[in-house]
Design a protein around this motif. Sequence first.
Motif, PDB file in Angstrom:
ATOM      1  N   LEU A  96      -2.741  11.089  -7.974  1.00  0.00           N
ATOM      2  CA  LEU A  96      -1.793  12.040  -7.407  1.00  0.00           C
ATOM      3  C   LEU A  96      -1.819  12.075  -5.883  1.00  0.00           C
ATOM      4  N   ARG A  97      -2.930  11.693  -5.301  1.00  0.00           N
ATOM      5  CA  ARG A  97      -3.069  11.666  -3.845  1.00  0.00           C
ATOM      6  C   ARG A  97      -3.589  10.294  -3.443  1.00  0.00           C
ATOM      7  N   ARG A  98      -3.069   9.787  -2.344  1.00  0.00           N
ATOM      8  CA  ARG A  98      -3.464   8.457  -1.878  1.00  0.00           C
ATOM      9  C   ARG A  98      -3.759   8.514  -0.389  1.00  0.00           C
ATOM     10  N   SER A 112      12.019  -2.988  -1.794  1.00  0.00           N
ATOM     11  CA  SER A 112      11.749  -2.281  -0.541  1.00  0.00           C
ATOM     12  C   SER A 112      10.253  -2.292  -0.268  1.00  0.00           C
ATOM     13  N   PRO A 113       9.851  -2.481   0.943  1.00  0.00           N
ATOM     14  CA  PRO A 113      10.567  -2.589   2.212  1.00  0.00           C
ATOM     15  C   PRO A 113      10.780  -4.027   2.670  1.00  0.00           C
ATOM     16  N   ALA A 152       6.226   2.431   4.649  1.00  0.00           N
ATOM     17  CA  ALA A 152       7.168   2.460   3.528  1.00  0.00           C
ATOM     18  C   ALA A 152       6.494   3.014   2.270  1.00  0.00           C
ATOM     19  N   ILE A 153       5.251   2.605   2.030  1.00  0.00           N
ATOM     20  CA  ILE A 153       4.506   3.125   0.876  1.00  0.00           C
ATOM     21  C   ILE A 153       4.295   4.623   1.023  1.00  0.00           C
ATOM     22  N   ARG A 154       3.961   5.079   2.234  1.00  0.00           N
ATOM     23  CA  ARG A 154       3.751   6.513   2.487  1.00  0.00           C
ATOM     24  C   ARG A 154       5.037   7.294   2.154  1.00  0.00           C
ATOM     25  N   ALA A 179       1.135  14.321  -0.551  1.00  0.00           N
ATOM     26  CA  ALA A 179       0.534  13.322  -1.431  1.00  0.00           C
ATOM     27  C   ALA A 179      -0.400  12.363  -0.713  1.00  0.00           C
ATOM     28  N   ASP A 180      -0.408  12.399   0.620  1.00  0.00           N
ATOM     29  CA  ASP A 180      -1.335  11.551   1.363  1.00  0.00           C
ATOM     30  C   ASP A 180      -2.338  12.400   2.159  1.00  0.00           C
ATOM     31  N   ARG A 181      -2.581  13.601   1.642  1.00  0.00           N
ATOM     32  CA  ARG A 181      -3.556  14.519   2.239  1.00  0.00           C
ATOM     33  C   ARG A 181      -4.548  14.958   1.168  1.00  0.00           C
TER      34      ARG A 181
END
Length: 125
Positions: A22-24, A88-89, A108-110, A121-123
């Motif tokens: 769920l988070r990355r 993409s991308p 792009a992934i972020r 989701a990135d925290r």
Amino acid sequence: MRAVDGTWWDSSKRLPDPTLVLRRDLDIESPQEPWLVPDSLATPALRKHCGEDPAPALLVHRSSAAGIVLSDLVTLRIELNDSLAAQSPFPKIGRVLTQEDFPAIVAAIREQNRDEFGQDADRPD
């Protein structure tokens, strides 16, 4: 793992389900600082095991050794097949990638990650 179940990952899911994670952590700059379990999720058992104020172990990736810039010696080159190059991308970046393309790929992934899993989701928390 239990402390972050439901926040960083979902134990009810199984691979290859992309919603298992769920988070990355998408930071690619050096030093890499791994996430610590946020205070809001830390259990008493986790605090007892890790201490009240744990410090992350930093991972430093070197860009040079003995005064030699490593990218002057070697370049990573990845050539994408037609199927992947169409996704993409890569139409914007190109079908032949080097390490210089990594920041654009991660950006792009972020963006895709936030679209699917939310703005945080990135925290870690």
